[in-house]
Design a protein around this motif. Structure first.
Motif, PDB file in Angstrom:
ATOM      1  N   LEU A   1       0.934  -1.235   0.093  1.00 15.44           N
ATOM      2  CA  LEU A   1       0.016  -0.221  -0.054  1.00 15.44           C
ATOM      3  C   LEU A   1       0.837   1.325   0.078  1.00 15.44           C
ATOM      4  O   LEU A   1       1.883   1.276   0.642  1.00 15.44           O
ATOM      5  CB  LEU A   1      -0.860   0.071   1.203  1.00 15.44           C
ATOM      6  CG  LEU A   1      -1.890  -1.059   1.327  1.00 15.44           C
ATOM      7  CD1 LEU A   1      -2.669  -0.901   2.779  1.00 15.44           C
ATOM      8  CD2 LEU A   1      -2.942  -1.248   0.256  1.00 15.44           C
ATOM      9  N   GLU A   2       0.729   2.185  -0.957  1.00 15.15           N
ATOM     10  CA  GLU A   2       1.526   3.321  -1.158  1.00 15.15           C
ATOM     11  C   GLU A   2       0.584   4.531  -1.015  1.00 15.15           C
ATOM     12  O   GLU A   2      -0.241   4.827  -2.159  1.00 15.15           O
ATOM     13  CB  GLU A   2       2.320   3.279  -2.491  1.00 15.15           C
ATOM     14  CG  GLU A   2       3.199   4.640  -2.475  1.00 15.15           C
ATOM     15  CD  GLU A   2       3.770   4.660  -3.796  1.00 15.15           C
ATOM     16  OE1 GLU A   2       4.585   5.582  -4.149  1.00 15.15           O
ATOM     17  OE2 GLU A   2       3.747   3.382  -4.933  1.00 15.15           O
ATOM     18  N   PRO A   3       0.704   5.259   0.210  1.00 20.66           N
ATOM     19  CA  PRO A   3      -0.013   6.619  -0.087  1.00 20.66           C
ATOM     20  C   PRO A   3       0.386   7.736  -0.752  1.00 20.66           C
ATOM     21  O   PRO A   3       1.809   7.689  -1.097  1.00 20.66           O
ATOM     22  CB  PRO A   3      -0.067   7.034   1.536  1.00 20.66           C
ATOM     23  CG  PRO A   3       1.038   6.247   2.180  1.00 20.66           C
ATOM     24  CD  PRO A   3       1.278   5.175   1.284  1.00 20.66           C
ATOM     25  N   VAL A   4      -0.445   8.232  -1.451  1.00 21.32           N
ATOM     26  CA  VAL A   4       0.143   9.340  -2.546  1.00 21.32           C
ATOM     27  C   VAL A   4      -0.897  10.646  -1.921  1.00 21.32           C
ATOM     28  O   VAL A   4      -2.118  10.644  -1.957  1.00 21.32           O
ATOM     29  CB  VAL A   4      -0.132   9.108  -3.974  1.00 21.32           C
ATOM     30  CG1 VAL A   4       0.085  10.296  -4.830  1.00 21.32           C
ATOM     31  CG2 VAL A   4       0.527   7.875  -4.326  1.00 21.32           C
ATOM     32  N   GLU A   5      -0.335  11.710  -1.823  1.00 18.58           N
ATOM     33  CA  GLU A   5      -0.967  12.847  -1.468  1.00 18.58           C
ATOM     34  C   GLU A   5      -1.880  13.397  -2.653  1.00 18.58           C
ATOM     35  O   GLU A   5      -1.410  13.208  -3.971  1.00 18.58           O
ATOM     36  CB  GLU A   5       0.120  14.009  -1.142  1.00 18.58           C
ATOM     37  CG  GLU A   5       0.918  13.906   0.003  1.00 18.58           C
ATOM     38  CD  GLU A   5       0.000  13.852   1.407  1.00 18.58           C
ATOM     39  OE1 GLU A   5      -1.123  14.509   1.361  1.00 18.58           O
ATOM     40  OE2 GLU A   5       0.536  13.203   2.394  1.00 18.58           O
ATOM     41  N   PRO A   6      -3.173  14.009  -2.366  1.00 19.97           N
ATOM     42  CA  PRO A   6      -3.857  14.421  -3.466  1.00 19.97           C
ATOM     43  C   PRO A   6      -3.301  15.219  -4.503  1.00 19.97           C
ATOM     44  O   PRO A   6      -3.310  15.024  -5.626  1.00 19.97           O
ATOM     45  CB  PRO A   6      -5.119  15.005  -2.750  1.00 19.97           C
ATOM     46  CG  PRO A   6      -5.111  14.212  -1.282  1.00 19.97           C
ATOM     47  CD  PRO A   6      -3.622  14.181  -1.096  1.00 19.97           C
ATOM     48  N   GLU A   7      -2.693  16.134  -3.975  1.00 19.26           N
ATOM     49  CA  GLU A   7      -1.911  17.088  -4.841  1.00 19.26           C
ATOM     50  C   GLU A   7      -0.844  16.394  -5.861  1.00 19.26           C
ATOM     51  O   GLU A   7      -0.374  17.040  -6.631  1.00 19.26           O
ATOM     52  CB  GLU A   7      -1.198  18.284  -4.311  1.00 19.26           C
ATOM     53  CG  GLU A   7      -0.249  17.950  -3.191  1.00 19.26           C
ATOM     54  CD  GLU A   7      -0.790  17.720  -1.757  1.00 19.26           C
ATOM     55  OE1 GLU A   7       0.011  17.661  -0.822  1.00 19.26           O
ATOM     56  OE2 GLU A   7      -1.786  17.429  -1.608  1.00 19.26           O
ATOM     57  N   ASP A   8      -0.449  15.237  -5.341  1.00 16.46           N
ATOM     58  CA  ASP A   8       0.605  14.655  -6.124  1.00 16.46           C
ATOM     59  C   ASP A   8      -0.158  13.426  -7.192  1.00 16.46           C
ATOM     60  O   ASP A   8       0.763  12.919  -7.864  1.00 16.46           O
ATOM     61  CB  ASP A   8       1.631  13.801  -5.304  1.00 16.46           C
ATOM     62  CG  ASP A   8       2.515  15.001  -4.827  1.00 16.46           C
ATOM     63  OD1 ASP A   8       2.598  16.043  -5.086  1.00 16.46           O
ATOM     64  OD2 ASP A   8       2.833  14.573  -3.559  1.00 16.46           O
TER      65      ASP A   8
END
Length: 77
Positions: free
Chosen positions: A44-51
């Motif tokens: 699982l890899e979190p990605v910031e919404p702006e990215d």
């Protein structure tokens, strides 16, 4: 040796939610690939919404031939 990589907006998962993701994904992959649970890995890899657009949507667009299911929010050009 199937590996499933899930990118998502950041959130805190409970241990129960992680177990549920593991169980569901592992069950689907082992059934579909006719393999044992010990061959499956999941990340699982979190990605910031702006990215998201720059890091995820760009890759989706570049590799659309690999998509099993395109995202419903994506308006292909």
């Amino acid at each position: 040796m199937p590996h499933v990589h899930v990118r998502h907006y950041p959130r805190d998962f409970t241990a129960e939610q992680i177990r549920a993701i593991d169980d569901a994904v592992t069950a689907a992959v082992t059934r579909t690939f006719a393999t044992g649970e010990d061959t499956v890995s999941i990340s699982l890899e979190p990605v910031e919404p702006e990215d998201w657009d720059a890091h995820v949507l760009t890759e989706i667009a570049a590799r659309r031939d690999l998509l099993v299911k395109p995202p419903g929010y994506w308006n292909e050009k």
